[in-house]
Design a protein around this motif. Structure first.
Motif, mmCIF file in Angstrom:
data_model
loop_
_atom_site.group_PDB
_atom_site.id
_atom_site.type_symbol
_atom_site.label_atom_id
_atom_site.label_comp_id
_atom_site.label_asym_id
_atom_site.label_seq_id
_atom_site.Cartn_x
_atom_site.Cartn_y
_atom_site.Cartn_z
ATOM 1 N N MET A 1 51.537 70.114 49.046
ATOM 2 C CA MET A 1 52.703 69.622 48.256
ATOM 3 C C MET A 1 53.346 70.742 47.430
ATOM 4 S SD MET A 1 53.452 65.999 46.479
ATOM 5 C CE MET A 1 52.406 65.360 47.807
ATOM 6 N N LYS A 2 54.704 70.945 47.581
ATOM 7 C CA LYS A 2 55.175 72.108 46.847
ATOM 8 C C LYS A 2 56.409 71.720 46.082
ATOM 9 C CE LYS A 2 56.925 74.092 51.114
ATOM 10 N NZ LYS A 2 57.106 75.175 51.863
ATOM 11 N N LYS A 3 57.037 72.637 45.234
ATOM 12 C CA LYS A 3 58.132 72.442 44.550
ATOM 13 C C LYS A 3 59.379 72.002 45.654
ATOM 14 C CE LYS A 3 61.187 74.637 41.269
ATOM 15 N NZ LYS A 3 61.250 75.634 40.228
ATOM 16 N N GLY A 4 59.923 71.319 45.519
ATOM 17 C CA GLY A 4 61.114 70.801 46.227
ATOM 18 C C GLY A 4 61.082 69.979 47.272
ATOM 19 N N ASP A 5 59.941 69.499 47.533
ATOM 20 C CA ASP A 5 59.515 68.386 48.479
ATOM 21 C C ASP A 5 60.015 67.173 47.997
ATOM 22 O OD1 ASP A 5 58.061 70.186 50.187
ATOM 23 O OD2 ASP A 5 56.149 69.723 49.471
ATOM 24 N N GLU A 6 60.699 66.365 49.162
ATOM 25 C CA GLU A 6 61.053 65.020 48.813
ATOM 26 C C GLU A 6 59.734 63.933 49.007
ATOM 27 O OE1 GLU A 6 63.618 62.136 47.763
ATOM 28 O OE2 GLU A 6 64.163 64.230 48.020
ATOM 29 N N VAL A 7 59.363 63.219 47.759
ATOM 30 C CA VAL A 7 58.089 62.617 47.765
ATOM 31 C C VAL A 7 58.483 60.723 47.453
ATOM 32 C CG1 VAL A 7 56.634 64.115 47.335
ATOM 33 C CG2 VAL A 7 57.531 63.100 45.262
ATOM 34 N N GLU A 8 57.648 59.932 47.701
ATOM 35 C CA GLU A 8 57.620 58.735 47.522
ATOM 36 C C GLU A 8 56.464 58.331 46.502
ATOM 37 O OE1 GLU A 8 57.944 54.381 49.269
ATOM 38 O OE2 GLU A 8 58.036 55.879 50.456
ATOM 39 N N ILE A 9 56.504 57.443 45.200
ATOM 40 C CA ILE A 9 55.472 56.957 44.632
ATOM 41 C C ILE A 9 54.733 55.902 45.629
ATOM 42 C CG2 ILE A 9 54.790 56.175 42.352
ATOM 43 C CD1 ILE A 9 56.164 59.116 42.526
ATOM 44 N N ILE A 10 53.551 56.023 45.591
ATOM 45 C CA ILE A 10 52.829 54.709 46.311
ATOM 46 C C ILE A 10 51.844 53.919 45.478
ATOM 47 C CG2 ILE A 10 52.765 56.073 48.666
ATOM 48 C CD1 ILE A 10 49.992 56.839 48.388
ATOM 49 N N ALA A 11 51.574 54.368 44.398
ATOM 50 C CA ALA A 11 50.930 53.677 43.592
ATOM 51 C C ALA A 11 51.582 53.603 41.843
ATOM 52 C CB ALA A 11 49.535 54.243 43.239
ATOM 53 N N GLY A 12 51.070 52.628 41.264
ATOM 54 C CA GLY A 12 51.565 52.411 39.878
ATOM 55 C C GLY A 12 52.509 51.102 39.588
ATOM 56 N N ARG A 13 52.119 50.569 38.630
ATOM 57 C CA ARG A 13 52.823 49.493 38.375
ATOM 58 C C ARG A 13 54.345 49.345 38.179
ATOM 59 N NH1 ARG A 13 50.366 47.136 33.143
ATOM 60 N NH2 ARG A 13 51.011 48.944 32.380
ATOM 61 N N ASN A 14 54.741 50.487 37.520
ATOM 62 C CA ASN A 14 56.128 50.446 37.170
ATOM 63 C C ASN A 14 57.028 51.521 38.090
ATOM 64 O OD1 ASN A 14 55.736 49.015 34.722
ATOM 65 N ND2 ASN A 14 55.003 50.942 33.704
ATOM 66 N N HIS A 15 56.414 52.335 38.986
ATOM 67 C CA HIS A 15 57.142 53.307 39.791
ATOM 68 C C HIS A 15 56.887 53.372 41.168
ATOM 69 C CE1 HIS A 15 57.783 55.160 35.596
ATOM 70 N NE2 HIS A 15 56.276 54.915 35.504
ATOM 71 N N LYS A 16 56.200 52.203 41.479
ATOM 72 C CA LYS A 16 55.730 52.328 42.855
ATOM 73 C C LYS A 16 57.102 52.167 43.845
ATOM 74 C CE LYS A 16 52.962 49.718 46.115
ATOM 75 N NZ LYS A 16 51.958 48.807 46.481
ATOM 76 N N GLY A 17 57.308 53.008 44.881
ATOM 77 C CA GLY A 17 58.416 52.697 45.635
ATOM 78 C C GLY A 17 59.550 53.691 45.305
ATOM 79 N N LYS A 18 59.495 54.109 44.167
ATOM 80 C CA LYS A 18 60.657 55.335 43.916
ATOM 81 C C LYS A 18 60.378 56.451 44.410
ATOM 82 C CE LYS A 18 61.569 53.483 39.212
ATOM 83 N NZ LYS A 18 61.668 53.884 37.739
ATOM 84 N N ARG A 19 61.609 57.303 44.740
ATOM 85 C CA ARG A 19 61.663 58.493 45.239
ATOM 86 C C ARG A 19 62.251 59.590 44.549
ATOM 87 N NH1 ARG A 19 62.936 58.077 51.787
ATOM 88 N NH2 ARG A 19 61.262 56.514 52.104
ATOM 89 N N GLY A 20 61.777 60.750 44.647
ATOM 90 C CA GLY A 20 62.231 61.741 43.892
ATOM 91 C C GLY A 20 62.058 63.268 44.702
ATOM 92 N N THR A 21 62.558 64.159 43.799
ATOM 93 C CA THR A 21 61.959 65.470 44.330
ATOM 94 C C THR A 21 60.821 66.307 43.300
ATOM 95 O OG1 THR A 21 64.397 65.984 45.130
ATOM 96 C CG2 THR A 21 63.187 67.875 44.757
#
Length: 71
Positions: A1-21
């Motif tokens: 993983m490196k700076k600029g990659d598009e990722v999705e949060i797969i774990a965590g009560r409050n942030h699961k399912g969110k996407r960001g750079t």
């Protein structure tokens, strides 16, 4: 993983399912900072650059095992 990659949060009560750079990667701590996810509020003292001081919102780190690369 490196700076600029598009990722999705797969774990965590409050942030699961969110996407960001990915804004930054800290390999020694095993964390990444994702834009718009896990926003923290930090009290900042007044300085010459920011004479008002006050509350500032920053992006907090997430453990690298809790994100997956998209695309």
């Amino acid at each position: 993983m490196k700076k600029g990659d598009e990722v999705e949060i797969i774990a965590g009560r409050n942030h699961k399912g969110k996407r960001g750079t990915v804004l930054a990667v800290n390999a020694s701590k095993g964390t990444v900072i994702v834009e718009g996810v896990r926003t923290l509020k930090k009290a900042v003292r007044p300085t010459e650059q920011n004479p008002e001081g006050g509350i500032q919102e920053i992006n907090g780190p997430i453990h690298i095992s809790n994100v997956k690369k998209v695309g």
